[in-house]
Design a protein around this motif. Structure first.
Motif, PDB file in Angstrom:
ATOM      1  N   GLN A   1       0.835  -1.146  -0.089  1.00  0.00           N
ATOM      2  CA  GLN A   1      -0.088   0.057   0.053  1.00  0.00           C
ATOM      3  C   GLN A   1       0.786   1.150   0.017  1.00  0.00           C
ATOM      4  O   GLN A   1       0.450   2.237  -0.755  1.00  0.00           O
TER       5      GLN A   1
ATOM      6  N   ALA B   1       2.303   1.430  -3.274  1.00  0.00           N
ATOM      7  CA  ALA B   1       1.407   2.037  -4.417  1.00  0.00           C
ATOM      8  C   ALA B   1       1.193   3.630  -4.321  1.00  0.00           C
ATOM      9  O   ALA B   1       1.227   3.996  -5.299  1.00  0.00           O
ATOM     10  N   SER B   2       1.058   3.960  -3.003  1.00  0.00           N
ATOM     11  CA  SER B   2       1.060   5.366  -2.726  1.00  0.00           C
ATOM     12  C   SER B   2       2.113   6.455  -3.265  1.00  0.00           C
ATOM     13  O   SER B   2       1.871   7.199  -3.826  1.00  0.00           O
TER      14      SER B   2
ATOM     15  N   GLN C   1      -5.896   6.470  -2.618  1.00  0.00           N
ATOM     16  CA  GLN C   1      -6.489   5.845  -1.752  1.00  0.00           C
ATOM     17  C   GLN C   1      -7.622   5.084  -2.094  1.00  0.00           C
ATOM     18  O   GLN C   1      -7.735   3.934  -1.593  1.00  0.00           O
TER      19      GLN C   1
ATOM     20  N   ILE D   1      -6.265   2.028  -3.881  1.00  0.00           N
ATOM     21  CA  ILE D   1      -5.752   0.816  -2.909  1.00  0.00           C
ATOM     22  C   ILE D   1      -7.032   0.018  -2.114  1.00  0.00           C
ATOM     23  O   ILE D   1      -6.758  -0.881  -2.019  1.00  0.00           O
TER      24      ILE D   1
ATOM     25  N   PHE E   1      -2.327  -4.908  -7.420  1.00  0.00           N
ATOM     26  CA  PHE E   1      -1.780  -3.346  -7.475  1.00  0.00           C
ATOM     27  C   PHE E   1      -0.805  -3.581  -8.535  1.00  0.00           C
ATOM     28  O   PHE E   1      -0.768  -2.561  -9.267  1.00  0.00           O
TER      29      PHE E   1
END
Length: 149
Positions: free
Chosen positions: A73, A76-77, A83, A86, A103
């Protein structure tokens, strides 16, 4: 998401000079020239780029890469994923391994040729995950050796 360039060219013919005279006309001509310069530069950069997938993450490597992603996460950010995306991945995939693969697939689909082993490694290093970054580079080296054979 498709890549499109919108090019607006204002006519510079004498017949139209009365419409765009004075300071407004000069500003429009400068804008036209700037747009042409920028669009030409982008066109040349993409048109003359080598037609290779070198560095682009292959679908066959997604499972191997997913196993190396700590806290996907955060990764990914840092790769620009929002968000909501995610949370969508988390809600649609219960197993953590499936979340990581989902992802990666979504990032590759979104970023296309910019979704590279190197980019992923850079983000991992910026997060202090040098070991994971090196493993990603090793996967890429293995992929390149496979291409040569």
């Amino acid at each position: 998401m498709s890549n499109r360039i919108l090019l607006i060219v204002f006519s510079n013919e004498k017949s139209n000079t009365h419409l765009y005279g004075g300071p407004v006309g000069r500003a429009l001509r400068h804008l036209r020239d700037a747009l042409i310069e920028v669009c030409t530069a982008h066109f040349l950069r993409f048109a003359l780029a080598p037609r290779t997938n070198r560095g682009k993450i292959r679908d066959a490597d997604i499972t191997r890469i997913a196993g190396e992603l700590p806290q996907w996460q955060i990764v990914a950010s840092n790769l620009g994923m929002g968000q909501l995306d995610i949370e969508d991945i988390e809600n649609n995939n219960t197993a953590p391994a499936d979340q990581r693969k989902s992802f990666l697939r979504r990032w590759i689909r979104r970023d296309g040729k910019a979704a590279t082993y190197e980019r992923l490694s850079e983000v991992l290093e910026s997060l202090g995950e040098q070991g994971a970054a090196e493993k990603i580079r090793e996967i890429e080296r293995t992929e390149r050796i496979g291409e040569k054979n």
